[in-house]
Design a protein around this motif. Structure first.
Motif, PDB file in Angstrom:
ATOM      1  N   ARG A  46       0.830  -1.202   0.000  1.00 35.40           N
ATOM      2  CA  ARG A  46       0.000   0.000   0.000  1.00 35.40           C
ATOM      3  C   ARG A  46       0.868   1.257   0.000  1.00 35.40           C
ATOM      4  O   ARG A  46       0.542   2.247  -0.637  1.00 35.40           O
ATOM      5  CB  ARG A  46      -0.924   0.021   1.210  1.00 35.40           C
ATOM      6  CG  ARG A  46      -2.044  -0.957   1.111  1.00 35.40           C
ATOM      7  CD  ARG A  46      -2.951  -0.847   2.298  1.00 35.40           C
ATOM      8  NE  ARG A  46      -4.013  -1.835   2.219  1.00 35.40           N
ATOM      9  CZ  ARG A  46      -4.862  -2.077   3.169  1.00 35.40           C
ATOM     10  NH1 ARG A  46      -4.789  -1.424   4.312  1.00 35.40           N
ATOM     11  NH2 ARG A  46      -5.795  -2.978   3.009  1.00 35.40           N
ATOM     12  N   LYS A  47       1.960   1.166   0.734  1.00 38.76           N
ATOM     13  CA  LYS A  47       2.869   2.309   0.807  1.00 38.76           C
ATOM     14  C   LYS A  47       3.475   2.596  -0.571  1.00 38.76           C
ATOM     15  O   LYS A  47       3.607   3.744  -0.977  1.00 38.76           O
ATOM     16  CB  LYS A  47       3.977   2.021   1.832  1.00 38.76           C
ATOM     17  CG  LYS A  47       4.824   3.208   2.155  1.00 38.76           C
ATOM     18  CD  LYS A  47       5.792   2.885   3.275  1.00 38.76           C
ATOM     19  CE  LYS A  47       6.611   4.091   3.642  1.00 38.76           C
ATOM     20  NZ  LYS A  47       7.539   3.824   4.725  1.00 38.76           N
ATOM     21  N   ILE A  92       2.119   1.905  -3.538  1.00 38.69           N
ATOM     22  CA  ILE A  92       1.061   2.443  -4.405  1.00 38.69           C
ATOM     23  C   ILE A  92       0.813   3.909  -4.068  1.00 38.69           C
ATOM     24  O   ILE A  92       0.673   4.747  -4.961  1.00 38.69           O
ATOM     25  CB  ILE A  92      -0.233   1.611  -4.266  1.00 38.69           C
ATOM     26  CG1 ILE A  92       0.004   0.208  -4.839  1.00 38.69           C
ATOM     27  CG2 ILE A  92      -1.401   2.297  -4.958  1.00 38.69           C
ATOM     28  CD1 ILE A  92      -1.142  -0.751  -4.601  1.00 38.69           C
ATOM     29  N   LEU A  93       0.803   4.232  -2.788  1.00 38.59           N
ATOM     30  CA  LEU A  93       0.603   5.619  -2.360  1.00 38.59           C
ATOM     31  C   LEU A  93       1.749   6.502  -2.845  1.00 38.59           C
ATOM     32  O   LEU A  93       1.522   7.604  -3.370  1.00 38.59           O
ATOM     33  CB  LEU A  93       0.482   5.688  -0.837  1.00 38.59           C
ATOM     34  CG  LEU A  93       0.264   7.072  -0.243  1.00 38.59           C
ATOM     35  CD1 LEU A  93      -1.035   7.677  -0.756  1.00 38.59           C
ATOM     36  CD2 LEU A  93       0.245   7.000   1.268  1.00 38.59           C
TER      37      LEU A  93
END
Length: 96
Positions: A2-3, A5-6
């Motif tokens: 997720r990190k 993608i962010l």
């Protein structure tokens, strides 16, 4: 995950914003010198329809006494219309 993608999303967003700003800057440069209406909108902070020495900036401030022909301490739109145009460096032609 997720990190990552962010981080990628923020990078793309930042790049898009920077490109959009550069395009706006180029568009403004192509339009030539600012119009008198725009100068007054930008500089006449107290909206009295005149530009004082305190409100003036750049070449307008430098040439204030020349432009202020009635010597009242303000530049009116009428005086601005009659003002000598600042010298601009010649543009180099893009040769391809």
């Amino acid at each position: 995950m997720r990190k990552s993608i962010l981080t990628i999303s923020l990078t793309i967003l930042t790049s898009s914003i920077m490109c959009a700003q550069q395009n706006d800057d180029r568009k403004q440069r192509r339009e030539g010198p600012p119009k008198i209406k725009q100068i007054f909108k930008d500089l006449d902070s107290n909206e009295d329809g005149k530009i004082s020495l305190k409100e003036a900036k750049g070449p307008l401030k430098t040439d204030f006494k020349i432009i202020d022909t009635n010597e009242d301490g303000f530049i009116s739109k009428k005086e601005m219309k009659k003002a000598p145009k600042p010298e601009r460096p010649e543009k180099k032609e893009n040769k391809k």
